[in-house]
Write a protein that holds these residues in place. Structure first.
Motif, mmCIF file in Angstrom:
data_model
loop_
_atom_site.group_PDB
_atom_site.id
_atom_site.type_symbol
_atom_site.label_atom_id
_atom_site.label_comp_id
_atom_site.label_asym_id
_atom_site.label_seq_id
_atom_site.Cartn_x
_atom_site.Cartn_y
_atom_site.Cartn_z
ATOM 1 N N LEU A 30 4.353 7.961 1.119
ATOM 2 C CA LEU A 30 4.622 6.528 1.143
ATOM 3 C C LEU A 30 5.151 6.158 2.523
ATOM 4 C CD1 LEU A 30 6.329 5.655 -2.270
ATOM 5 C CD2 LEU A 30 4.106 4.876 -1.437
ATOM 6 N N PRO A 31 4.611 5.142 3.160
ATOM 7 C CA PRO A 31 5.059 4.786 4.513
ATOM 8 C C PRO A 31 6.502 4.304 4.523
ATOM 9 C CG PRO A 31 3.575 3.116 3.644
ATOM 10 C CD PRO A 31 3.543 4.259 2.677
ATOM 11 N N GLU A 32 7.183 4.596 5.622
ATOM 12 C CA GLU A 32 8.565 4.159 5.758
ATOM 13 C C GLU A 32 8.659 2.638 5.792
ATOM 14 O OE1 GLU A 32 11.538 5.668 5.841
ATOM 15 O OE2 GLU A 32 10.574 7.540 5.258
ATOM 16 N N ARG A 33 7.672 2.010 6.410
ATOM 17 C CA ARG A 33 7.661 0.556 6.508
ATOM 18 C C ARG A 33 6.503 0.017 5.687
ATOM 19 N NH1 ARG A 33 8.830 -0.712 12.950
ATOM 20 N NH2 ARG A 33 10.868 0.355 13.064
ATOM 21 N N SER A 34 6.837 -0.773 4.698
ATOM 22 C CA SER A 34 5.818 -1.383 3.849
ATOM 23 C C SER A 34 6.400 -2.651 3.255
ATOM 24 C CB SER A 34 5.385 -0.423 2.731
ATOM 25 O OG SER A 34 6.459 -0.177 1.842
ATOM 26 N N LEU A 35 5.552 -3.438 2.629
ATOM 27 C CA LEU A 35 6.012 -4.675 2.018
ATOM 28 C C LEU A 35 7.026 -4.402 0.916
ATOM 29 C CD1 LEU A 35 5.872 -7.726 1.579
ATOM 30 C CD2 LEU A 35 3.879 -7.352 0.089
ATOM 31 N N VAL A 36 6.768 -3.395 0.106
ATOM 32 C CA VAL A 36 7.689 -3.085 -0.992
ATOM 33 C C VAL A 36 9.029 -2.619 -0.448
ATOM 34 C CG1 VAL A 36 8.075 -1.607 -2.992
ATOM 35 C CG2 VAL A 36 5.803 -2.557 -2.573
#
Length: 411
Positions: free
Chosen positions: A124-130
């Motif tokens: 899971l990316p460190e920066r995301s919308l969630v």
């Protein structure tokens, strides 16, 4: 019985104080609470958002039987040779893939794994919308300071709820807006006309239990140690203690290379745990953190709908000797422990029911509607029109000639 009123028809002093407090707390905290409500409503569907944003991480490569958690842990350990695998969550009804946790280079990585082939699909990316929504909702993008501000905001919600209930009771008892007539008799004679104030009151009273629940759980999430101490005065909040095991002789610790560091074969240990909980489903496997820590396998009686259900059976095993150390049932250790265990699922609406998700989502939109209607009421009565219509009527009527108009009572 009619609420006491002053000779000139104005509210009593106590009701005036309630209105002032309700008005100014709502105006000062309204935008803050609106941000929390909108982001909270979106996070009710965070699993769906993540699946939509990263479909390759939440989709199995092909249909087939689910891989054993032992195989998944071995595969993740092989993909991250320099890291330490902490554990894995099995798929749920809201997430089709395995969810593994790896500590590497001082950072905590969340890895999604194919449920059939046990192949790591990615992180899971460190920066995301969630992640942005989570940081904004829980910490206002300001770390611990933002979390504390949210705690104060949650306390203000309790103030708004208490003053709102007081105003609503006073309004119903006095029959305000109905010519002083009992509103129950008035409703039998003519249909109710929805005014802006009526909509504000109906939304507030209809969402009162949700607002109270979110306020209390929000205070707990902002100040967990202080609230645990308060609850602990009535009932202990600590979970059952984790048992310890004797250090293995000559065995490699699990911290060296993740799942491969467990003494006996991990699959054998899982089979031992399954024998203790027959007919149940493996929900989570947590690997030992040192030589004296046990291997933990948690079971659920049915295929889990969510990953935050606290009702799990915990089986602790000796990773060196291979035997069962202790079994802890799903029953909480105390009422205080049960209360604190349900704080996060209740706050997030993570209760495993699509219907409840819809209810939580809609209820989370109540504070923005309350702020919008409350601000509009204040603007019309204080800023937009000046004196209230009631005051103007009194000043222009024969009985009120020469008498000053009533001041605009907000709310």
């Amino acid at each position: 019985m009619m609420a006491p009123r002053t000779p000139r028809g104005r509210p009593t002093r106590g009701r005036t104080v309630l209105r002032r407090v309700h008005l100014w707390v709502g105006l000062l905290a309204g935008l803050h609470l609106t941000v929390l409500s909108v982001t909270g409503a979106a996070l009710v569907y965070r699993s769906e958002l993540q699946r939509a944003l990263h479909p390759h991480l939440f989709t199995a490569s092909a249909p087939g039987p689910r891989a054993d958690p032992a195989v998944v842990l071995e595969a993740v350990a092989g993909a991250f040779p320099g890291g330490r695998v902490s554990g894995v969550d099995v798929p749920t009804r809201s997430r089709d893939t395995y969810l593994a946790y790896v500590l590497q280079d001082g950072s905590f990585r969340t890895v999604l794994v194919d449920p059939v082939t046990a192949r790591p699909l990615g992180e899971l990316p460190e920066r995301s919308l969630v992640r942005l929504l989570q940081d904004l909702h829980f910490e206002l993008l300001a770390g611990r300071t933002g979390r504390r501000v949210n705690g104060v905001g949650a306390l203000l919600v309790l103030v708004l709820a208490a003053t709102g209930v007081g105003l609503w009771r006073a309004r119903v008892r006095s029959g305000e807006g109905n010519g002083g007539e009992d509103p129950r008799r008035l409703r039998r004679r003519r249909p109710r006309r929805w005014t802006l104030r009526g909509l504000h009151g109906a939304v507030g009273m209809g969402s009162l239990l949700f607002l109270g629940m979110w306020a209390l759980t929000g205070v707990y999430l902002a100040f967990p140690s202080q609230l645990r101490a308060v609850v602990g005065l009535v009932s202990p909040t600590a979970p059952p203690p984790t048992p310890q095991v004797e250090s293995g002789s000559g065995g490699r610790g699990p911290g060296e290379n993740g799942a491969a560091g467990v003494g006996p074969a991990l699959a054998t240990l899982l089979q031992t745990a399954r024998a203790v909980a027959p007919g149940q489903h493996v929900a989570r496997v947590i690997l030992p953190v040192d030589e004296e820590s046990p291997l933990l396998v948690q079971f659920s009686p049915a295929f889990r709908r969510t990953g935050s259900d606290p009702r799990l059976t915990s089986v602790y095993l000796d990773p060196h000797a291979g035997g069962v150390v202790e079994v802890q049932g799903p029953s909480p250790a105390s009422p205080g422990h049960a209360l604190t265990s349900w704080v996060r699922p209740l706050h997030a609406g993570d209760l495993g029911s699509p219907f409840l998700k819809v209810i939580w989502f809609l209820a989370a939109l109540a504070p923005p509607l309350l702020f919008a209607t409350g601000f509009r009421i204040w603007w019309v009565r204080v800023v937009g029109r000046g004196p209230s219509p009631r005051g103007l009527t009194e000043a222009s009527s024969p009985g009120g000639r020469g008498r000053a108009a009533s001041p605009p009572w907000p709310g």
